[in-house]
Enzyme design. Structure first.
Site, PDB file in Angstrom:
ATOM      1  N   ARG A 223      -3.938 -10.563   4.248  1.00 58.06           N
ATOM      2  CA  ARG A 223      -4.185 -11.528   4.754  1.00 58.06           C
ATOM      3  C   ARG A 223      -2.767 -12.442   5.022  1.00 58.06           C
ATOM      4  O   ARG A 223      -2.991 -13.398   5.898  1.00 58.06           O
ATOM      5  CB  ARG A 223      -4.642 -12.709   3.489  1.00 58.06           C
ATOM      6  CG  ARG A 223      -6.281 -11.667   3.615  1.00 58.06           C
ATOM      7  CD  ARG A 223      -8.028 -12.607   2.366  1.00 58.06           C
ATOM      8  NE  ARG A 223      -8.624 -12.304   2.847  1.00 58.06           N
ATOM      9  CZ  ARG A 223      -9.331 -11.386   1.505  1.00 58.06           C
ATOM     10  NH1 ARG A 223      -8.705 -11.492   0.621  1.00 58.06           N
ATOM     11  NH2 ARG A 223     -10.403 -11.260   1.846  1.00 58.06           N
TER      12      ARG A 223
ATOM     13  N   LYS B 173      -1.477  -6.782  -7.772  1.00 56.35           N
ATOM     14  CA  LYS B 173      -2.159  -8.395  -7.240  1.00 56.35           C
ATOM     15  C   LYS B 173      -2.980  -8.310  -6.950  1.00 56.35           C
ATOM     16  O   LYS B 173      -4.245  -9.866  -7.412  1.00 56.35           O
ATOM     17  CB  LYS B 173      -0.846  -7.858  -5.473  1.00 56.35           C
ATOM     18  CG  LYS B 173      -2.380  -8.834  -4.694  1.00 56.35           C
ATOM     19  CD  LYS B 173      -1.085  -9.295  -4.562  1.00 56.35           C
ATOM     20  CE  LYS B 173      -1.336 -10.433  -3.044  1.00 56.35           C
ATOM     21  NZ  LYS B 173      -2.966 -10.604  -2.781  1.00 56.35           N
TER      22      LYS B 173
ATOM     23  N   HIS C 118       0.873  -1.371   0.261  1.00 55.68           N
ATOM     24  CA  HIS C 118       0.248   0.072   0.301  1.00 55.68           C
ATOM     25  C   HIS C 118       0.721   0.965  -0.042  1.00 55.68           C
ATOM     26  O   HIS C 118       0.977   2.617  -0.735  1.00 55.68           O
ATOM     27  CB  HIS C 118      -1.021   0.121   1.283  1.00 55.68           C
ATOM     28  CG  HIS C 118      -1.900  -1.158   1.152  1.00 55.68           C
ATOM     29  ND1 HIS C 118      -1.798  -2.136   2.208  1.00 55.68           N
ATOM     30  CD2 HIS C 118      -2.882  -1.226   0.329  1.00 55.68           C
ATOM     31  CE1 HIS C 118      -2.693  -2.923   2.020  1.00 55.68           C
ATOM     32  NE2 HIS C 118      -3.733  -3.161   1.246  1.00 55.68           N
TER      33      HIS C 118
ATOM     34  N   GLN D  84     -18.353  -5.803  -0.697  1.00 58.91           N
ATOM     35  CA  GLN D  84     -17.689  -6.799  -1.770  1.00 58.91           C
ATOM     36  C   GLN D  84     -17.349  -8.110  -0.752  1.00 58.91           C
ATOM     37  O   GLN D  84     -16.708  -9.251  -0.912  1.00 58.91           O
ATOM     38  CB  GLN D  84     -16.839  -6.467  -1.829  1.00 58.91           C
ATOM     39  CG  GLN D  84     -15.195  -6.514  -1.462  1.00 58.91           C
ATOM     40  CD  GLN D  84     -14.069  -4.904  -1.328  1.00 58.91           C
ATOM     41  OE1 GLN D  84     -14.543  -4.100  -1.656  1.00 58.91           O
ATOM     42  NE2 GLN D  84     -13.666  -6.005  -1.798  1.00 58.91           N
TER      43      GLN D  84
END
Ligand code: PAF
Length: 300
Positions: free
Chosen positions: A192, A154, A38, A65
């Site tokens: 994650r 990504k 990020h 989402q």
């Protein structure tokens, strides 16, 4: 470069932070749990708008989402560290709205239909995901009114769909894709990854290793796919969802030239995705048509 960050929690705060700014606005939408990947997007936004421009980052875990049973509640929330990361990477404004500031009337009646690209790859197992992503991105574009928006490669399918939405709906924002940031051993940086225990972290490396093998196989689509499949077949501790070779816009794989190799797998209870650019080489003297979305090894 550390900046003085303005924190906006409401639409009115955001309007105030944007008011009177005459320069270009660069935007990086995120769901927080920020990492080096990020930070690279924020720095890229700064490069795009220059020192006089305004870089806005949003941090919003978008319920629209996530399907029921997906990891909405488990999604990491690390706001203090995120704010420090935004300032450190050179953002000017961080928009951190509560859910009812983004969806004041509850779930919106009008949403973005992401079209056929949203039904393949990630969309095959997450059929409502990209409608939720594009709807919130369209709303955030409407609130921030950026000149440029930066998304990571990504999430390649997301990037392709946001590009498509900006073009098809004439949103007047330039969508820029920034290269994936990887750990020294090749694992793609992801919010994650923090869920992986040390053994799972080792197993997860099979994804990037398969992509590198495919990219390095040299030449044909078949060679790229079979090199990647060999790595995945030998891998332990991963449950493959798909491996797919496509055109760079996620259309049919070309016979030559640039293509994209994409992979998704579950490692323990964590679903990981990754992708890489593959060069299928110069056009052969005679070409035969390739099938649409050359999938292999459990592809969707
Ligand atoms: O990539 C993400 O973090 C999210 O999908 C996005 C683009 C911020 C929309 O919620």
């Amino acid at each position: 470069m550390t900046t003085t960050l303005v924190r906006a929690e409401s639409r009115a705060d955001l309007r105030g932070a944007l008011a009177g700014h005459g320069g270009r606005v660069g935007f990086v939408p995120t769901m927080g749990a920020l990492h080096d990947g990020h930070a690279a997007l924020i720095r890229r936004a700064r490069d795009e708008v220059g020192p006089e421009g305004l870089v806005v980052v949003s941090i919003f875990v978008n319920p629209l989402q996530f399907a029921p049973g997906e990891d909405l509640d488990r999604y990491p929330r690390t706001l203090d560290a995120d704010l420090a990361a935004c300032a450190e990477a050179g953002a000017d404004v961080v928009f951190v709205p509560p859910v009812d500031e983004v969806y004041p009337g509850g779930e919106p009646q009008v949403t973005v239909d992401p079209g056929p690209l949203a039904a393949i790859l990630e969309g095959a197992s997450r059929p409502t995901h990209f409608a939720g992503v594009l709807t919130v991105v369209a709303k955030l574009f409407g609130l921030v009114r950026p000149d440029v928006a930066v998304f990571g490669e990504k999430d390649y399918q997301q990037l392709a769909l946001v590009r498509r939405m900006a073009t098809d709906l004439c949103l007047g924002v330039e969508v820029i894709g920034a290269e994936t940031v990887r750990e020294p051993d090749g694992l793609a940086r992801s919010s994650r990854n923090r869920f992986l225990d040390p053994a799972q972290r080792r197993h997860a490396l099979a994804l990037s290793e398969a992509l590198f093998a495919g990219r390095n196989a040299g030449g044909s689509a078949d060679a790229a796919l079979s090199a990647a499949v060999d790595v995945l077949d030998a891998a332990e501790g991963i449950e493959l969802d798909y491996l797919a070779l496509t055109a760079t816009d996620l259309g049919d794989v070309p016979a030559s030239g640039p293509a994209r190799l994409l992979v998704a797998a579950r490692v323990g209870s964590t679903r990981l995705i990754d992708n890489i650019a593959v060069d299928l080489g110069p056009a052969p003297a005679t070409t035969s048509p390739h099938p649409s979305h050359t999938n292999a090894a459990g592809g969707s």
